[in-house]
Design a protein around this motif. Structure first.
Motif, PDB file in Angstrom:
ATOM      1  N   LYS A  46       0.820  -1.218   0.000  1.00  0.00           N
ATOM      2  CA  LYS A  46       0.000   0.000   0.000  1.00  0.00           C
ATOM      3  C   LYS A  46       0.853   1.266   0.000  1.00  0.00           C
ATOM      4  CE  LYS A  46      -3.933  -2.117   2.404  1.00  0.00           C
ATOM      5  NZ  LYS A  46      -4.719  -2.159   3.662  1.00  0.00           N
ATOM      6  N   LYS A  47       2.045   1.170   0.559  1.00  0.00           N
ATOM      7  CA  LYS A  47       2.926   2.346   0.621  1.00  0.00           C
ATOM      8  C   LYS A  47       3.583   2.657  -0.723  1.00  0.00           C
ATOM      9  CE  LYS A  47       4.195   1.491   5.466  1.00  0.00           C
ATOM     10  NZ  LYS A  47       5.324   1.121   6.360  1.00  0.00           N
ATOM     11  N   GLY A  48       3.601   1.682  -1.625  1.00  0.00           N
ATOM     12  CA  GLY A  48       4.318   1.843  -2.891  1.00  0.00           C
ATOM     13  C   GLY A  48       3.542   2.628  -3.922  1.00  0.00           C
ATOM     14  N   ILE A  49       3.391   3.925  -3.702  1.00  0.00           N
ATOM     15  CA  ILE A  49       2.701   4.815  -4.649  1.00  0.00           C
ATOM     16  C   ILE A  49       3.669   5.923  -5.059  1.00  0.00           C
ATOM     17  CG2 ILE A  49       0.767   6.394  -4.988  1.00  0.00           C
ATOM     18  CD1 ILE A  49      -0.800   4.765  -2.953  1.00  0.00           C
ATOM     19  N   TYR A  50       3.799   6.160  -6.355  1.00  0.00           N
ATOM     20  CA  TYR A  50       4.748   7.141  -6.871  1.00  0.00           C
ATOM     21  C   TYR A  50       4.067   8.022  -7.911  1.00  0.00           C
ATOM     22  CZ  TYR A  50       7.777   3.405  -5.109  1.00  0.00           C
ATOM     23  OH  TYR A  50       8.347   2.435  -4.332  1.00  0.00           O
ATOM     24  N   ARG A  51       4.579   9.219  -8.060  1.00  0.00           N
ATOM     25  CA  ARG A  51       4.191  10.069  -9.183  1.00  0.00           C
ATOM     26  C   ARG A  51       5.112   9.772 -10.362  1.00  0.00           C
ATOM     27  NH1 ARG A  51       0.872  14.429  -8.403  1.00  0.00           N
ATOM     28  NH2 ARG A  51       0.306  14.952  -6.257  1.00  0.00           N
ATOM     29  N   ILE A  52       4.636  10.063 -11.568  1.00  0.00           N
ATOM     30  CA  ILE A  52       5.468   9.873 -12.753  1.00  0.00           C
ATOM     31  C   ILE A  52       6.680  10.803 -12.657  1.00  0.00           C
ATOM     32  CG2 ILE A  52       5.572  10.149 -15.265  1.00  0.00           C
ATOM     33  CD1 ILE A  52       2.614   9.342 -15.330  1.00  0.00           C
ATOM     34  N   GLY A  53       7.869  10.229 -12.813  1.00  0.00           N
ATOM     35  CA  GLY A  53       9.100  10.994 -12.693  1.00  0.00           C
ATOM     36  C   GLY A  53       9.699  10.973 -11.305  1.00  0.00           C
ATOM     37  N   GLU A  54       8.992  10.382 -10.324  1.00  0.00           N
ATOM     38  CA  GLU A  54       9.441  10.381  -8.939  1.00  0.00           C
ATOM     39  C   GLU A  54      10.152   9.072  -8.622  1.00  0.00           C
ATOM     40  OE1 GLU A  54       7.416  11.500  -4.698  1.00  0.00           O
ATOM     41  OE2 GLU A  54       6.367  10.026  -5.939  1.00  0.00           O
ATOM     42  N   GLY A  55      11.384   9.172  -8.109  1.00  0.00           N
ATOM     43  CA  GLY A  55      12.142   7.986  -7.740  1.00  0.00           C
ATOM     44  C   GLY A  55      12.546   7.170  -8.953  1.00  0.00           C
ATOM     45  N   VAL A  56      13.042   5.962  -8.691  1.00  0.00           N
ATOM     46  CA  VAL A  56      13.496   5.094  -9.784  1.00  0.00           C
ATOM     47  C   VAL A  56      12.313   4.622 -10.618  1.00  0.00           C
ATOM     48  CG1 VAL A  56      14.731   2.979 -10.358  1.00  0.00           C
ATOM     49  CG2 VAL A  56      15.453   4.331  -8.382  1.00  0.00           C
ATOM     50  N   VAL A  57      11.251   4.178  -9.954  1.00  0.00           N
ATOM     51  CA  VAL A  57      10.066   3.689 -10.678  1.00  0.00           C
ATOM     52  C   VAL A  57       9.475   4.802 -11.533  1.00  0.00           C
ATOM     53  CG1 VAL A  57       7.733   2.782 -10.417  1.00  0.00           C
ATOM     54  CG2 VAL A  57       9.555   1.942  -8.940  1.00  0.00           C
ATOM     55  N   GLY A  58       9.357   6.005 -10.961  1.00  0.00           N
ATOM     56  CA  GLY A  58       8.820   7.129 -11.726  1.00  0.00           C
ATOM     57  C   GLY A  58       9.691   7.502 -12.908  1.00  0.00           C
ATOM     58  N   GLU A  59      11.011   7.373 -12.739  1.00  0.00           N
ATOM     59  CA  GLU A  59      11.933   7.671 -13.850  1.00  0.00           C
ATOM     60  C   GLU A  59      11.775   6.660 -14.974  1.00  0.00           C
ATOM     61  OE1 GLU A  59      16.744   7.643 -14.729  1.00  0.00           O
ATOM     62  OE2 GLU A  59      16.049   8.093 -12.687  1.00  0.00           O
ATOM     63  N   VAL A  60      11.607   5.385 -14.625  1.00  0.00           N
ATOM     64  CA  VAL A  60      11.429   4.348 -15.655  1.00  0.00           C
ATOM     65  C   VAL A  60      10.155   4.607 -16.453  1.00  0.00           C
ATOM     66  CG1 VAL A  60      10.979   1.888 -16.015  1.00  0.00           C
ATOM     67  CG2 VAL A  60      12.759   2.615 -14.425  1.00  0.00           C
ATOM     68  N   VAL A  61       9.068   4.980 -15.768  1.00  0.00           N
ATOM     69  CA  VAL A  61       7.810   5.282 -16.458  1.00  0.00           C
ATOM     70  C   VAL A  61       7.962   6.521 -17.336  1.00  0.00           C
ATOM     71  CG1 VAL A  61       5.413   5.994 -16.114  1.00  0.00           C
ATOM     72  CG2 VAL A  61       6.383   4.183 -14.708  1.00  0.00           C
ATOM     73  N   SER A  62       8.672   7.526 -16.830  1.00  0.00           N
ATOM     74  CA  SER A  62       8.831   8.775 -17.566  1.00  0.00           C
ATOM     75  C   SER A  62       9.701   8.606 -18.809  1.00  0.00           C
ATOM     76  CB  SER A  62       9.426   9.842 -16.648  1.00  0.00           C
ATOM     77  OG  SER A  62       9.677  11.037 -17.348  1.00  0.00           O
ATOM     78  N   THR A  63      10.812   7.859 -18.666  1.00  0.00           N
ATOM     79  CA  THR A  63      11.767   7.719 -19.776  1.00  0.00           C
ATOM     80  C   THR A  63      11.523   6.490 -20.632  1.00  0.00           C
ATOM     81  OG1 THR A  63      13.350   6.490 -18.408  1.00  0.00           O
ATOM     82  CG2 THR A  63      13.529   8.912 -18.411  1.00  0.00           C
ATOM     83  N   GLU A  64      10.742   5.527 -20.083  1.00  0.00           N
ATOM     84  CA  GLU A  64      10.483   4.255 -20.754  1.00  0.00           C
ATOM     85  C   GLU A  64      11.770   3.479 -21.003  1.00  0.00           C
ATOM     86  OE1 GLU A  64       7.993   4.685 -24.152  1.00  0.00           O
ATOM     87  OE2 GLU A  64       6.467   5.844 -23.101  1.00  0.00           O
ATOM     88  N   GLN A  65      12.766   3.651 -20.108  1.00  0.00           N
ATOM     89  CA  GLN A  65      14.048   2.968 -20.203  1.00  0.00           C
ATOM     90  C   GLN A  65      14.359   2.270 -18.885  1.00  0.00           C
ATOM     91  OE1 GLN A  65      15.970   2.749 -22.983  1.00  0.00           O
ATOM     92  NE2 GLN A  65      14.378   3.916 -24.068  1.00  0.00           N
TER      93      GLN A  65
END
Length: 520
Positions: free
Chosen positions: A78-97
């Motif tokens: 439940k704690k694992g919520i991120y904005r696009i571009g936030e943290g490593v997960v957000g960076e992967v979603v933002s850059t698609e890399q």
């Protein structure tokens, strides 16, 4: 098998048992949520990892959340919520890399939002890859892996990409279900509560405005590009601000740009910024408006005045969410929502070649039409009250009320300048009055006659009589503050006839309840 070169387990290209196994699990699954956790468990066992996580991108709320995981408790998920571009997960979603963090203890990017811990003193790597279906990112797949100084994680990344492709379709289906469920919850809340969403910065209760509020509410929770259309002075900037304030970006910057006010030779620098020495007079690096709005919303007003050469460059920004400063060669990723506005006929401009059709289709994703003031005359009394209060506070005046005769003149005027013109008229009248009451003779000359205000009754006798009858009913409702029974007595007709006339002219008596002829 063991790789002598890297002194570690080697994942041979021909080792298909693992891939065939998880492919069968996914392909024959009857409970995909439970079976995805089995896939993640096998993935951890195969890659000698401790945790594995699948996240899903929720486009409606601009967020990324954990859908399935192995090794995490329900509370940690439940704690694992991120904005696009936030943290490593957000960076992967933002850059698609893919992103590889060899040691999470030495990385500022790794947020550890879930709060998981490791008992050993070995370095822990975090590997995250995008899950992409039909050129659209739907989520991420990641693992936490303890190791003894590994520097090359290319084998693990390769397997994560393969597994990501295998489970991608199921992740895409799950994302659609989440988005549809969110929409149903919002609709259910509206139906149960009967509460009308109303932006705090906008005044008006007419049916047209309630329809507008509904559109604002629906589009605010998304990242969709919005085009606001309407005549000059209707309050397009207020609509853009209301969308931003009702969105998840509300705490981020809201940057306004008047495109018609920017010189053509400076517009690129103002929007994208420039490097030092990019041109004569560029004595320092300048941050552009798009960078200023990163994480928030940029409002491009008067988009119809953007030059054709600039439309091409903005098209790339909208498509890729990337910019380059003037005089620079570094690509800068930006996370902004784009809202545009115009009072021009873009369709005619496309036909005469002064506006690009591909740019038009990119910005016209969710058009919102703001009605002119003459189309929502029922809001005029409420707007007058609002402006009197506002001007009393700003100018130190003590205007108490407006006379019925003055209100009649304001109700029948055509208002070519819309709300901006109404505010100016009220401000002028509040300065001219000598008894803290706005009279008809305090209003501008353009409102004094039907000819000068373009409000002379024209048409057949029936049409003219309908206009007169409607205005008399409106006047009675204003005088009685929306009380239908009292208004009927005022006009000398029955309450039933009054109800029929109200339905005929599509009037809403409750709109007049907020009018107060006495201000204190």
């Amino acid at each position: 098998m063991f790789c002598e070169k890297y002194k570690r387990i080697c994942y041979a290209d021909n080792d298909l048992n693992f891939l065939v196994n998880i492919s069968n699990v996914i392909g024959h699954s009857e409970n995909i949520y439970k079976d995805l956790e089995l896939v993640l468990e096998e993935l951890c066992e195969y890659l000698n990892a401790q945790y594995s996580i699948i996240t899903i991108v929720d486009r409606n709320c601009d967020r990324i959340m954990i859908n399935s995981a192995f090794g995490l408790t329900d509370e940690e998920k439940k704690k694992g919520i991120y904005r696009i571009g936030e943290g490593v997960v957000g960076e992967v979603v933002s850059t698609e890399q893919p992103v590889v963090i060899p040691d999470i203890a030495r990385s500022d990017k790794f947020l550890n939002r879930t709060g998981i811990t490791f008992q050993s003193n070995k370095p822990v790597a975090f590997l995250c890859v995008p899950i992409i279906i039909k050129n659209e990112i739907t989520g991420t797949l990641s693992i936490h892996k303890e190791h003894a100084g590994i520097t090359d994680f290319s084998a693990e990344i390769k397997y994560l990409n393969i597994v990501g492709m295998l489970i991608g379709r199921n992740v895409s289906i799950r994302r659609k279900q989440i988005e549809e469920l969110d929409e149903l919850r919002k609709e259910n809340k509206r139906l149960k509560g009967g509460e009308l969403f109303k932006p705090v910065n906008i005044v008006g209760n007419s049916s047209l405005m309630r329809d507008l509020y509904n559109l604002i509410e629906r589009v605010s929770s998304t990242n969709t590009t919005v085009m606001i259309r309407g005549e000059s002075g209707v309050g397009k900037e207020l609509i853009a601000e209301a969308i931003h304030n009702a969105s998840l970006r509300a705490g981020k910057p809201f940057v306004k740009v008047n495109c018609s006010a920017l010189p053509e030779n400076l517009i690129e620098s103002e929007l994208f910024g420039h490097e030092k020495g990019a041109f004569t007079g560029a004595n320092a690096q300048h941050t552009g408006r798009f960078e200023m709005a990163d994480g928030g919303t940029i409002f491009l007003d008067e988009i119809g005045d953007i030059p054709l050469s600039m439309q091409v460059k903005l098209l790339r920004v909208i498509q890729q969410r990337q910019i380059e400063r003037v005089g620079g060669n570094k690509t800068i990723n930006i996370n902004v929502r784009i809202i545009t506005a115009t009072n021009r006929n873009l369709e005619n401009m496309i036909r005469d070649g002064s506006f690009r059709d591909d740019f038009y289709y990119r910005i016209n994703v969710f058009p919102i039409y703001v009605p002119a003031l003459r189309e929502r005359r029922a809001d005029i009394p409420i707007l007058i009250d609002h402006f009197i209060d506002k001007l009393n506070k700003r100018n130190g005046t003590k205007i108490k009320r407006i006379t019925g005769g003055a209100l009649d003149m304001l109700m029948v005027y055509s208002w070519p300048g819309n709300i901006r013109e109404l505010e100016n008229v009220i401000e002028r009248a509040s300065i001219l009055t000598t008894d803290n009451v706005i009279h008809s003779y305090n209003l501008p000359p353009t409102l004094q006659t039907g000819f000068s205000s373009d409000t002379i009754d024209k048409g057949t006798l029936s049409n003219v009589l309908d206009k007169v009858e409607r205005q008399m009913i409106v006047d009675a409702l204003i005088l009685t503050k929306g009380n239908i029974a009292k208004a009927a007595v005022q006009l000398g007709i029955t309450e039933r006839i009054m109800g029929l006339r109200i339905n005929k002219y599509d009037l809403e008596p409750h709109n007049y309840k907020q009018l107060s002829n006495e201000k204190s």
